[in-house]
Structures are given as structure tokens and as C-alpha cells.
Design a protein around this motif. Structure first.
Motif, mmCIF file in Angstrom:
data_model
loop_
_atom_site.group_PDB
_atom_site.id
_atom_site.type_symbol
_atom_site.label_atom_id
_atom_site.label_comp_id
_atom_site.label_asym_id
_atom_site.label_seq_id
_atom_site.Cartn_x
_atom_site.Cartn_y
_atom_site.Cartn_z
ATOM 1 N N ASP A 32 11.284 21.437 11.457
ATOM 2 C CA ASP A 32 10.130 21.251 12.333
ATOM 3 C C ASP A 32 9.347 20.003 11.912
ATOM 4 O O ASP A 32 8.883 19.913 10.770
ATOM 5 N N GLU A 35 5.848 20.622 10.424
ATOM 6 C CA GLU A 35 5.757 21.542 9.292
ATOM 7 C C GLU A 35 4.639 21.154 8.331
ATOM 8 O O GLU A 35 3.917 22.008 7.809
ATOM 9 N N SER A 36 4.486 19.852 8.069
ATOM 10 C CA SER A 36 3.443 19.403 7.133
ATOM 11 C C SER A 36 2.049 19.740 7.647
ATOM 12 O O SER A 36 1.130 20.031 6.869
ATOM 13 N N LYS A 38 1.343 22.339 9.755
ATOM 14 C CA LYS A 38 1.193 23.798 9.760
ATOM 15 C C LYS A 38 0.956 24.357 8.361
ATOM 16 O O LYS A 38 0.388 25.448 8.218
ATOM 17 N N LEU A 39 1.402 23.643 7.322
ATOM 18 C CA LEU A 39 1.269 24.137 5.961
ATOM 19 C C LEU A 39 -0.012 23.662 5.274
ATOM 20 O O LEU A 39 -0.184 23.886 4.075
ATOM 21 N N ARG A 40 -0.874 22.994 6.007
ATOM 22 C CA ARG A 40 -2.122 22.529 5.406
ATOM 23 C C ARG A 40 -3.019 23.705 5.035
ATOM 24 O O ARG A 40 -2.948 24.777 5.633
ATOM 25 N N ASN A 41 -3.845 23.479 4.027
ATOM 26 C CA ASN A 41 -4.794 24.493 3.576
ATOM 27 C C ASN A 41 -6.200 23.882 3.537
ATOM 28 O O ASN A 41 -6.448 22.982 2.725
ATOM 29 N N PRO A 43 -5.454 25.951 7.220
ATOM 30 C CA PRO A 43 -4.570 25.637 8.350
ATOM 31 C C PRO A 43 -5.361 25.093 9.538
ATOM 32 O O PRO A 43 -6.520 25.474 9.754
#
Length: 328
Positions: A32, A35-36, A38-41, A43
Motif C-alpha cells: 500500500d 502505508e506510511s 496510515k501508520l503515523r502516531n 493516526p
């Protein structure tokens, strides 16, 4: 000749389309591209992800995504949206292509000149000290991986600069960020200085195989009947060598050179990565890192066009080198 050229160009179109379809599927299967994000914190909001999916066309089916990309490319010259919103794929490919093509052009030019000279001399002076020397160096450079030779030469350049206390060889980048001599001549000399080591790496990689082909082809032609007849007529040795022998011996070398352009482009990716050039190699790495299908397909389309163009030029040169060859 014109009809033959048009026919070859038309045959190349399905090849280009097939290659882009294959790359599109492979990039899609790799993961995907968001992906980078969606994986953030913390989100991002779901609406942000949906907007990015719509911008990249990820909310459509794969066939529709490819069709929209192809339609935009053919009708508008648009390579599609990049994963990085700030990037324009067309302008990125244009700027990076210039960096790579100047490296490939001078590498091929140097490799061909060295291959023809050493190959001819090795064939004329078969089993001499010169022949054994050129054979040794040919096999030496042929056996060395491009990336290893690039790292070795870069390390030597750094060592040399440190020992002479001067920046004689440039080992990073395709040009300097800040120039002391900010003139046209200063820019030219700066770019030329950065090209020295990468051009040596890529040029010797091509030279290694081409000099062997030139030697083998020259030996075959020198022992042919028409060369013996030319000598029997009393023609000068230089005229026999250049006009009757070398001209025919260049036909196999032309074929090998055209076929090896793809390998040289692959070697350029490795060489540019080692010397940190911002060419097509950096663009290729970026498309892999971002899983950017549009950028990868644009990169492949340009690279495949270059390979097909060189093969077409090689076919047309056959008629120039040997008048007996005619393109129906």
C-alpha cells in the motif's frame, strides 16, 4: 528505409504497453503506497486517507486505474499523480533523465573508443604482449560487479583527496551545491569534474565485454576471403584494415552495444546510488520506497523507449556499415 523505421516503431508500441502493465501489477502487489501515512502516531483522520486514495485513484479498480493513467498520458502527457503531493512526475523524470543520459552518453562513447582501438590492435597483433595485456584487463573489468567497482573507485578518490589535501576528485553528487566560480564555464567544469569517476566506472563496465567482441570479430574478418583478395591486389595495409576489415567487424559490435544499453542503464542506477547522483537511479529508488506505481511506470516507459531507440539505431546502422544489407 522509412517504411522499415515506421514499422519498427509501431511494433515497439505493444512492447511498451505490455511492460507498463507488468510493472503496474508488480507495484500494486508490493504493498500500500499510503502505508506510511496510515501508520503515523497519532493516526490521521479517515477523511484524509480517503482524500489521498481518491487523489491517487486507489479507490478505483486496477484496470480502471491503468486505463486512466494511459488515457492521461496519451491525451495530455500527464504521468499521473505522485505519492508525494509536491512532486510532478513529468518534470521529475525530465530533470533526472538529463543527469543520467549525460553519464550514459559519455560512458558509451569512451567504452566504444577504447573497445575498438584495443580490440583491433589485439586482433592485428594476436598472441603478442599487447594482446595478452588487453585480454587480462578486459576479463578483469568484466568480472568486477559495477557497484563494487564504484565503491572501490569512490574510496580511492576520497583517499587521494585526503592525502594531497585537495578536492581533486568529486565523490558525492552530480554537481556542487555552492560554486566558487559562478559562471557558465564554472558550471561546465564543475559538472565535468563530478562526472570523472562515475564515467570511468560505467565506461569500463561496457568496455570489458565490447573489446572482446571487437577482437573476435576482427580475427574472423581478417581471415576472410575478401580481405585476402584485397591484400593480394596490393592495397595498402591501412586501407585493407579500415575499409574492408573494420567496417564489417563493427556490425557485431553494433548489435552488442544496442543490446547492452539496458544493462548500462541498470549499471547507471547502481553507480548513481554509490556516488549519490540525483538521476534516474535516485528516481527508481524513490518509486520503490514510496511504492509509487505512476512514478515507476513513467520511469520504465522512458527507459524502455531509450532501449528501443538504441536498437532501432543499431538496425539502421547495419545498412551504413555494410551496403549489402538492405531494409525491405
Amino acid at each position: 528505409m522509412l517504411a522499415y523505421t515506421i514499422r519498427r516503431v509501431l511494433i515497439s508500441v505493444p512492447v511498451l504497453l505490455g511492460s507498463t502493465i507488468l510493472v503496474f501489477i508488480m507495484v500494486k502487489l508490493s504493498g500500500d503506497p499510503l502505508e506510511s501515512i496510515k501508520l503515523r502516531n497519532p493516526p490521521p483522520p479517515p477523511q484524509t486517507i480517503k482524500l489521498e486514495e481518491h487523489r491517487l485513484g486507489l479507490d478505483q479498480s486496477w484496470p480502471l486505474q491503468y486505463w486512466n493513467w494511459l488515457k492521461g498520458l496519451v491525451l495530455h502527457g500527464n504521468f499521473g499523480a505522485a505519492v508525494q503531493p509536491s512532486d510532478n512526475i513529468g518534470s521529475e523524470i525530465g530533470s533526472h533523465l538529463w543527469v543520467t543520459m549525460r553519464l550514459v552518453f559519455f560512458s558509451v562513447l569512451i567504452a566504444l573508443i577504447l573497445a575498438i582501438i584495443t580490440g583491433v590492435l589485439s586482433a592485428v597483433k594476436q598472441y603478442s604482449a599487447l594482446d595478452y595485456t588487453t585480454t587480462f584487463f578486459g576479463f578483469l573489468f568484466l568480472s568486477m560487479p559495477v557497484f563494487w567497482f564504484a565503491v572501490l573507485l569512490k574510496s580511492w578518490g576520497i583517499w587521494y583527496n585526503q592525502n594531497v589535501s585537495a578536492n581533486t576528485f568529486y565523490t558525492i553528487g552530480d554537481k556542487s551545491v555552492v560554486l566558487e566560480n559562478d559562471t557558465t564555464w564554472g558550471h561546465i567544469t564543475d559538472v565535468a569534474g563530478h562526472m570523472v569517476l562515475p564515467t570511468i566506472v560505467l565506461g569500463l563496465a561496457g568496455y570489458a565485454g565490447w573489446t572482446r567482441f571487437t577482437r573476435a570479430s576482427m580475427l574472423e574478418v581478417l581471415n576472410s576471403d575478401h580481405v585476402r583478395l584485397a591484400r593480394a591486389k596490393g592495397l595498402r595495409s591501412r586501407k585493407v584494415l579500415v575499409r574492408h576489415a573494420l567496417r564489417n567487424a563493427l556490425i557485431p559490435l553494433t548489435t552488442v552495444t544496442a543490446l547492452d544499453i539496458a544493462a548500462l542503464l541498470g549499471g547507471a542506477i547502481l553507480t548513481e546510488t554509490v556516488f549519490q547522483w540525483q538521476g534516474m537511479g535516485a528516481l527508481f529508488v524513490q518509486s520503490l520506497r514510496d511504492k509509487d506505481a505512476h512514478l515507476m511506470m513513467g520511469w520504465l516507459l522512458v527507459s524502455a523507449t531509450i532501449v528501443i531507440l538504441f536498437n532501432l539505431i543499431a538496425d539502421l546502422l547495419y545498412g551504413v556499415l555494410d551496403p549489402r544489407i538492405r531494409h525491405a
